[in-house]
Every structure is written in structure tokens, then in C-alpha cells.
Design a protein around this motif. Structure first.
Motif, PDB file in Angstrom:
ATOM      1  N   GLN A  24     -33.193  32.524  21.115  1.00 41.27           N
ATOM      2  CA  GLN A  24     -32.473  33.781  21.366  1.00 41.27           C
ATOM      3  C   GLN A  24     -31.182  33.555  22.177  1.00 41.27           C
ATOM      4  N   ASP A  25     -31.282  32.777  23.261  1.00 38.94           N
ATOM      5  CA  ASP A  25     -30.163  32.683  24.207  1.00 38.94           C
ATOM      6  C   ASP A  25     -29.507  31.307  24.278  1.00 38.94           C
ATOM      7  N   GLY A  26     -30.123  30.288  23.680  1.00 37.64           N
ATOM      8  CA  GLY A  26     -29.500  28.970  23.674  1.00 37.64           C
ATOM      9  C   GLY A  26     -28.322  28.958  22.723  1.00 37.64           C
ATOM     10  N   ARG A  27     -27.326  28.147  23.031  1.00 37.60           N
ATOM     11  CA  ARG A  27     -26.162  28.071  22.154  1.00 37.60           C
ATOM     12  C   ARG A  27     -25.866  26.610  21.873  1.00 37.60           C
ATOM     13  N   CYS A  28     -25.491  26.375  20.637  1.00 29.31           N
ATOM     14  CA  CYS A  28     -25.334  25.028  20.137  1.00 29.31           C
ATOM     15  C   CYS A  28     -23.858  24.734  19.949  1.00 29.31           C
ATOM     16  N   PHE A  29     -23.424  23.539  20.370  1.00 29.18           N
ATOM     17  CA  PHE A  29     -22.026  23.158  20.219  1.00 29.18           C
ATOM     18  C   PHE A  29     -21.950  21.800  19.522  1.00 29.18           C
ATOM     19  N   PRO A  30     -20.834  21.522  18.846  1.00 30.63           N
ATOM     20  CA  PRO A  30     -20.698  20.243  18.139  1.00 30.63           C
ATOM     21  C   PRO A  30     -20.969  19.063  19.075  1.00 30.63           C
ATOM     22  N   GLY A  31     -21.566  18.020  18.539  1.00 32.12           N
ATOM     23  CA  GLY A  31     -21.871  16.825  19.319  1.00 32.12           C
ATOM     24  C   GLY A  31     -23.266  16.854  19.912  1.00 32.12           C
ATOM     25  N   GLY A  32     -24.127  17.712  19.378  1.00 33.63           N
ATOM     26  CA  GLY A  32     -25.518  17.738  19.850  1.00 33.63           C
ATOM     27  C   GLY A  32     -25.676  18.369  21.214  1.00 33.63           C
ATOM     28  N   ILE A  33     -24.777  19.285  21.543  1.00 31.03           N
ATOM     29  CA  ILE A  33     -24.859  19.955  22.850  1.00 31.03           C
ATOM     30  C   ILE A  33     -25.615  21.275  22.709  1.00 31.03           C
ATOM     31  N   LEU A  34     -26.648  21.431  23.523  1.00 32.52           N
ATOM     32  CA  LEU A  34     -27.403  22.690  23.589  1.00 32.52           C
ATOM     33  C   LEU A  34     -27.158  23.296  24.964  1.00 32.52           C
ATOM     34  N   LYS A  35     -26.575  24.479  24.983  1.00 32.43           N
ATOM     35  CA  LYS A  35     -26.344  25.142  26.274  1.00 32.43           C
ATOM     36  C   LYS A  35     -27.420  26.194  26.520  1.00 32.43           C
ATOM     37  N   VAL A  36     -28.079  26.044  27.668  1.00 28.17           N
ATOM     38  CA  VAL A  36     -29.090  27.013  28.087  1.00 28.17           C
ATOM     39  C   VAL A  36     -28.707  27.506  29.486  1.00 28.17           C
ATOM     40  N   ASP A  37     -27.396  27.638  29.680  1.00 27.04           N
ATOM     41  CA  ASP A  37     -26.891  27.922  31.032  1.00 27.04           C
ATOM     42  C   ASP A  37     -27.035  29.389  31.434  1.00 27.04           C
ATOM     43  N   SER A  38     -27.525  30.230  30.535  1.00 29.35           N
ATOM     44  CA  SER A  38     -27.728  31.628  30.931  1.00 29.35           C
ATOM     45  C   SER A  38     -29.121  31.872  31.489  1.00 29.35           C
ATOM     46  N   PHE A  39     -30.044  30.859  31.361  1.00 32.14           N
ATOM     47  CA  PHE A  39     -31.402  31.100  31.862  1.00 32.14           C
ATOM     48  C   PHE A  39     -32.087  29.877  32.463  1.00 32.14           C
ATOM     49  N   ILE A  40     -31.497  28.679  32.303  1.00 30.89           N
ATOM     50  CA  ILE A  40     -32.166  27.470  32.834  1.00 30.89           C
ATOM     51  C   ILE A  40     -31.353  26.713  33.874  1.00 30.89           C
ATOM     52  N   ASN A  41     -30.095  26.353  33.553  1.00 27.12           N
ATOM     53  CA  ASN A  41     -29.443  25.384  34.438  1.00 27.12           C
ATOM     54  C   ASN A  41     -28.090  25.782  35.025  1.00 27.12           C
ATOM     55  N   HIS A  42     -27.773  27.068  35.002  1.00 24.78           N
ATOM     56  CA  HIS A  42     -26.615  27.537  35.777  1.00 24.78           C
ATOM     57  C   HIS A  42     -27.016  28.904  36.325  1.00 24.78           C
TER      58      HIS A  42
ATOM     59  N   SER B 134     -33.427  18.875  16.103  1.00 24.41           N
ATOM     60  CA  SER B 134     -32.088  18.691  15.550  1.00 24.41           C
ATOM     61  C   SER B 134     -31.172  19.826  16.011  1.00 24.41           C
ATOM     62  N   LEU B 135     -29.919  19.456  16.189  1.00 23.91           N
ATOM     63  CA  LEU B 135     -28.881  20.469  16.433  1.00 23.91           C
ATOM     64  C   LEU B 135     -27.799  20.340  15.357  1.00 23.91           C
ATOM     65  N   ASP B 136     -28.186  19.693  14.219  1.00 24.34           N
ATOM     66  CA  ASP B 136     -27.215  19.483  13.141  1.00 24.34           C
ATOM     67  C   ASP B 136     -26.667  20.818  12.636  1.00 24.34           C
ATOM     68  N   ASN B 137     -25.379  20.794  12.309  1.00 22.66           N
ATOM     69  CA  ASN B 137     -24.678  21.985  11.832  1.00 22.66           C
ATOM     70  C   ASN B 137     -24.811  23.155  12.810  1.00 22.66           C
ATOM     71  N   CYS B 138     -24.963  22.800  14.094  1.00 17.91           N
ATOM     72  CA  CYS B 138     -25.068  23.806  15.154  1.00 17.91           C
ATOM     73  C   CYS B 138     -26.199  24.802  14.903  1.00 17.91           C
ATOM     74  N   LYS B 139     -27.301  24.264  14.351  1.00 17.15           N
ATOM     75  CA  LYS B 139     -28.508  25.070  14.176  1.00 17.15           C
ATOM     76  C   LYS B 139     -29.613  24.458  15.035  1.00 17.15           C
ATOM     77  N   ILE B 140     -30.245  25.298  15.852  1.00 18.52           N
ATOM     78  CA  ILE B 140     -31.282  24.805  16.757  1.00 18.52           C
ATOM     79  C   ILE B 140     -32.612  24.716  16.010  1.00 18.52           C
ATOM     80  N   GLN B 141     -33.133  23.491  15.857  1.00 18.67           N
ATOM     81  CA  GLN B 141     -34.428  23.296  15.195  1.00 18.67           C
ATOM     82  C   GLN B 141     -35.430  22.834  16.242  1.00 18.67           C
ATOM     83  N   ILE B 142     -36.441  23.670  16.503  1.00 16.45           N
ATOM     84  CA  ILE B 142     -37.445  23.354  17.515  1.00 16.45           C
ATOM     85  C   ILE B 142     -38.755  22.978  16.841  1.00 16.45           C
ATOM     86  N   ARG B 143     -39.422  21.925  17.351  1.00 20.37           N
ATOM     87  CA  ARG B 143     -40.702  21.492  16.795  1.00 20.37           C
ATOM     88  C   ARG B 143     -41.745  22.597  16.979  1.00 20.37           C
TER      89      ARG B 143
END
Lengths: 189, 189
Positions: free
Chosen positions: A10-28, A179-188
Motif C-alpha cells: 500500500q505505502d511502499g514505493r519502488c524506484f529504479p535500481g532496486g530501491i524500495l522506499k518505506v520512509d512513510s512508516f518504517i525508517n523516516h 523482485s522490484l523489477d519494472n518498479c513492481k513490488i513482488q513479495i513472497r
């Protein structure tokens, strides 16, 4: 951990280069209620283990670690990325950050990491695992014992988790990003 | 806060130059049960204030801040002392550290500090107050409002508390150290 996975989608955001930002609820910005639920899940995952102290590394490991320590009524110690000039009996090691492409030193006072200590290590992210391996090195230097390592989020497409498990470490990650390929968050599942 | 004062007298250690070390229970190793009691006392001290977010600064402010946020079910955001290259909409300011005798920048994402936000700021120490004033500057830049500042320990022989109160800030410090002369810890009754 379903609640966490849903929140990441819902709130994670994906950026090119395998970056997952969870700074709205985990680490900022942090959601303390979620952080408590995360800590409860760590308690459950490590229920069979015997440990007497929680260790983490500044800064974003502190919130989940203090919640685990609070639930279990155990002391929490955090490794520092800068050497305070007042630290006594310092143990230190060098860590390479891929994200920041530089070396940094990580230190902890031997006063709070002792032979006989049985350590549960908690951090927010496991990617290449270099910070975790640096903390393992501090635990070895101190003559303490590592009982397990818990991470809120593991990126399984980076080698940290594989490396730690190959060393026989009990690793528990509450959400595993495949995977964060194509800026899509794939969770196991 | 009697429990805290007793703990400082019991486990705090004084070093020449006005240095008080509380690294066995506050800012390196942490006692999570004490930290929860500290948070309860902050809740009590700011009970009459209306705020919607807790702010702190890494690293040792995070533990008390997340506990306050947990008790009140409010989001917590921490200002960072290093600029992550992935931070969006960054606000930053410069802080002079007397302890470390250098300037450092402090930053926060505007995404998590907005006009209309009413901020309770929490940190471990108030001495010269430079980190606190840096965070006030970030709050002003964001167009947010500072409702109050809570510190676990204030050194009243250093000018931070006086400066903040002269600006009209509601400051609450849970233990006020009046003197560390001759390496003796004198706490206000």
C-alpha cells in the motif's frame, strides 16, 4: 506477516535500481503501532531461542529493537556508525555500504556486549548484509554469542540473506521482497 | 521524575568537563522499561497540549520518541544527520555541535512535516540546545507548529534550556542536572 506485507504494497514505493522506499512508516516517519506488531512477530519467530539482550545498529533499527526489548523486558544496545570520543572499551569494525558506496566504521562499547551475552540482532533492512556482518564481527570480538537475526524487510534478490544463512545464522525476515523489477513490488507469499 | 533521578544517581557517571554519561541505560545501551516510564511522564507533562505528530532527531532520541508515539498512537518522524541521497522534498539546516566541535547538517523530508502539523519534539539531552534549535528551524521551514519540547535530561548549567524558554517554547525536562562540578551529579529536586 500479512499486516506488514499489505502495508508495504500500500505505502511502499519502488524506484529504479532496486530501491524500495518505506520512509512513510518504517525508517523516516515511523508507525509505532505497526512497529509494536512487528516486535510481537519477532518475539513469536524467536520464541524457541534463549537470549538475554537485543542488539541493533543506528538509526532505523532502534525503533523495532526497543519494542522487542520492551515486550521481553530485555536491555537493548545499538552499534554506532560514528565513534563518540567518550566511548570506553570500544570495539569497532569496518562496513562497506553499497547504497552509499563508501566504507564506514561501526562501534560498540565492550561494556555492553560481554562474553556470555546471547544476542538477538534486529534491524530494518537486509539487502547485502554488510551492516549485519559488521555487527556479527562485533559480537565475535566481544566473545558474545549470536542467537538470531531478525529483519523487517529482506530483499532476497540481494545476497545478504543467503550469506548469513550459509554461515548457520537463524535469520527471520518478516517480509521478503523477491523482485522490484519494472518498479513492481513482488513479495513472497 | 523520581525513578529517572534515582537511576541517574545510581548508574550515571560524571567525567571532567561537565560530561554526564548515561550510556548504560539511555543512549547506547537502553532500558526499554525505563524508556516506557519516561514516555508516560512525557504524556503527562504535555497532556494539556494538542499535537498530532512526534518528532525527534537520530539516534538517541528515537527510543523515547517511538514510546511516546506508541502510547499516544501518533506517527513519529526523526530528523537525520546525514542526507540520504534518496530523500525527496528535503528540508535542511546546519547545526553546530559543541561536543564534537563541528558543523553538521540536519534534514527531514517535507513529506512528513507539513503545514498544519502540530509537533511535540522529544530528545534525550538538552545542553546547548543547538540540535533542538536546528529542529525548530526545520519545523518553521515546513510551516508546521511546535507545540512543545521534551527532554529526558537537561543540563541547566548550559544555555539551551534558557534559550528555548526565552523563545516561548514549552520545555519539559524530566531530570535537570544543576551541576557536575567536582564530578558530583547534582539534580534539581
Amino acid at each position: 506477516m500479512e499486516l506488514l506485507k499489505r502495508r508495504i504494497l500500500q505505502d511502499g514505493r519502488c524506484f529504479p535500481g532496486g530501491i524500495l522506499k518505506v520512509d512513510s512508516f518504517i525508517n523516516h516517519q515511523m508507525d509505532p503501532i505497526l512497529m509494536k506488531s512487528i516486535a510481537v512477530e519477532f518475539v513469536r519467530r524467536f520464541a524457541g531461542q534463549d537470549f538475554n539482550k537485543v542488539m541493533t545498529i543506528e538509526a532505523s533499527g532502534i525503533a523495532p529493537a526497543i519494542m522487542v526489548g520492551y515486550l521481553l523486558e530485555l536491555p537493548v544496545v545499538f552499534a554506532k556508525k560514528k565513534q563518540p570520543k567518550t566511548m570506553e572499551n570500544m570495539l569497532s569494525t569496518t562496513v562497506h555500504s553499497f547504497t552509499k558506496d563508501r566504507e564506514y566504521s561501526v562501534c560498540i562499547s565492550h561494556d555492553f556486549l560481554n562474553p556470555g551475552d546471547r544476542i538477538l540482532f534486529i534491524d530494518d533492512f537486509l539487502a547485502n548484509g554488510n551492516a549485519a556482518q559488521g555487527c556479527m564481527d562485533l559480537i565475535v570480538q566481544a566473545g558474545a554469542e549470536l542467537v538470531g537475526m531478525g529483519f523487517i524487510i529482506e530483499k532476497s534478490f540481494q545476497p545478504g540473506g543467503k550469506r548469513l544463512r550459509e554461515k548457520g545464522v537463524k535469520v527471520e525476515s518478516l517480509a521478503i521482497i523477491e523482485s522490484l523489477d519494472n518498479c513492481k513490488i513482488q513479495i513472497r507469499d
